[in-house]
Enzyme design. Structure first.
Site, PDB file in Angstrom:
ATOM      1  N   TYR A 105       0.841  -1.199   0.000  1.00 57.52           N
ATOM      2  CA  TYR A 105       0.000   0.000   0.000  1.00 57.52           C
ATOM      3  C   TYR A 105       0.874   1.246   0.000  1.00 57.52           C
ATOM      4  O   TYR A 105       0.599   2.208  -0.713  1.00 57.52           O
ATOM      5  CB  TYR A 105      -0.941  -0.012   1.214  1.00 57.52           C
ATOM      6  CG  TYR A 105      -1.894  -1.185   1.202  1.00 57.52           C
ATOM      7  CD1 TYR A 105      -3.023  -1.187   0.401  1.00 57.52           C
ATOM      8  CD2 TYR A 105      -1.653  -2.310   1.990  1.00 57.52           C
ATOM      9  CE1 TYR A 105      -3.893  -2.278   0.378  1.00 57.52           C
ATOM     10  CE2 TYR A 105      -2.517  -3.400   1.976  1.00 57.52           C
ATOM     11  CZ  TYR A 105      -3.627  -3.377   1.174  1.00 57.52           C
ATOM     12  OH  TYR A 105      -4.478  -4.452   1.149  1.00 57.52           O
ATOM     13  N   ASN A 129     -12.826  -0.957  -4.116  1.00 56.97           N
ATOM     14  CA  ASN A 129     -12.718  -1.350  -5.516  1.00 56.97           C
ATOM     15  C   ASN A 129     -13.860  -2.319  -5.827  1.00 56.97           C
ATOM     16  O   ASN A 129     -13.916  -3.406  -5.269  1.00 56.97           O
ATOM     17  CB  ASN A 129     -11.361  -2.027  -5.752  1.00 56.97           C
ATOM     18  CG  ASN A 129     -11.275  -2.710  -7.098  1.00 56.97           C
ATOM     19  OD1 ASN A 129     -11.973  -2.369  -8.046  1.00 56.97           O
ATOM     20  ND2 ASN A 129     -10.410  -3.708  -7.182  1.00 56.97           N
ATOM     21  N   CYS A 137      -6.710  -5.758  -7.108  1.00 62.26           N
ATOM     22  CA  CYS A 137      -6.389  -5.339  -5.748  1.00 62.26           C
ATOM     23  C   CYS A 137      -5.741  -6.466  -4.954  1.00 62.26           C
ATOM     24  O   CYS A 137      -5.092  -6.216  -3.935  1.00 62.26           O
ATOM     25  CB  CYS A 137      -7.628  -4.805  -5.041  1.00 62.26           C
ATOM     26  SG  CYS A 137      -9.055  -5.885  -5.117  1.00 62.26           S
ATOM     27  N   HIS A 138      -5.858  -7.696  -5.431  1.00 67.06           N
ATOM     28  CA  HIS A 138      -5.227  -8.832  -4.742  1.00 67.06           C
ATOM     29  C   HIS A 138      -3.703  -8.769  -4.817  1.00 67.06           C
ATOM     30  O   HIS A 138      -3.028  -9.453  -4.070  1.00 67.06           O
ATOM     31  CB  HIS A 138      -5.743 -10.168  -5.309  1.00 67.06           C
ATOM     32  CG  HIS A 138      -5.419 -10.410  -6.746  1.00 67.06           C
ATOM     33  ND1 HIS A 138      -6.190  -9.912  -7.768  1.00 67.06           N
ATOM     34  CD2 HIS A 138      -4.402 -11.091  -7.328  1.00 67.06           C
ATOM     35  CE1 HIS A 138      -5.673 -10.282  -8.924  1.00 67.06           C
ATOM     36  NE2 HIS A 138      -4.579 -10.999  -8.686  1.00 67.06           N
ATOM     37  N   GLU A 164      -1.155 -16.960 -10.356  1.00 66.99           N
ATOM     38  CA  GLU A 164      -0.376 -16.078 -11.223  1.00 66.99           C
ATOM     39  C   GLU A 164       1.112 -16.429 -11.169  1.00 66.99           C
ATOM     40  O   GLU A 164       1.774 -16.512 -12.205  1.00 66.99           O
ATOM     41  CB  GLU A 164      -0.597 -14.621 -10.836  1.00 66.99           C
ATOM     42  CG  GLU A 164      -1.995 -14.144 -11.143  1.00 66.99           C
ATOM     43  CD  GLU A 164      -2.249 -12.693 -10.757  1.00 66.99           C
ATOM     44  OE1 GLU A 164      -1.322 -12.020 -10.260  1.00 66.99           O
ATOM     45  OE2 GLU A 164      -3.387 -12.237 -10.962  1.00 66.99           O
TER      46      GLU A 164
END
Length: 179
Positions: A105, A129, A137-138, A164
């Site tokens: 963040y 979001n 946002c993950h 991912e």
């Protein structure tokens, strides 16, 4: 505002995909978080109607390609959201984070030209979001590298990051911080 609800099967649960009349994605959440999604829609758009979609969205096959390993399949999905100027800046920046990469963040705040103390404001924008996964946002974690604050649940956040990282061949894919 007339919105359309699509239900999309995924490896991490049924996805609620909300589109407008131009097939732009307005929200993406999970079936078990439908009340949260409806609250966000009300916050962002005021009065709206949500009807079951009569035809598939162009986003549906892109989501399936993402879950099948084509991580760049989401980059061209049209999205439209209401939010403050700061929220819009955060959400735009989120779409620039490459798949399998994480940021904090605080780093995201600095990237936006804000001071590091704006990390909480970035976290707040992240929390509101309305379009999970497509606006990723993950990919944002706490300053200590731990997984924090994913509206779809930390288990899903961990799954998305592992998915991912595995697809890009990252040897760290199974050693996510905090899990």
């Amino acid at each position: 505002m007339n919105l359309f609800l699509h239900r999309v099967a995924s490896p991490i649960g049924v996805i609620l995909l909300v589109t407008d009349s131009q097939d732009r994605v307005r929200a993406l959440d999970f079936e078990d978080y439908e009340p949260r999604m409806r609250n966000l829609l009300g916050t962002h758009y005021g009065h709206y109607t949500l009807s079951d979609a009569s035809s598939p969205s162009a986003a549906e096959p892109a989501l399936q390609r993402y879950f099948n390993g084509q991580l760049d399949a989401l980059k061209d999905i049209a999205v439209a959201t209401n939010g403050t100027e700061f929220q819009q800046r955060v959400w735009t920046a989120l779409r620039q984070i490459p798949p399998a990469r994480m940021t904090t963040y605080g780093k995201l705040a600095l990237q936006l030209g804000e001071h590091n103390g704006a990390a909480r404001a970035v976290g707040s924008a992240n929390a509101t979001n309305p379009i999970a996964i497509i606006v990723p946002c993950h990919r944002v974690v706490g300053a200590d590298g731990k997984l924090t604050g994913f509206a779809g649940g930390l288990e899903r956040k961990a799954w998305l990051l592992s998915h991912e990282r595995a697809e890009v061949g990252d040897p760290e894919s199974m050693r996510l911080p905090g899990f």
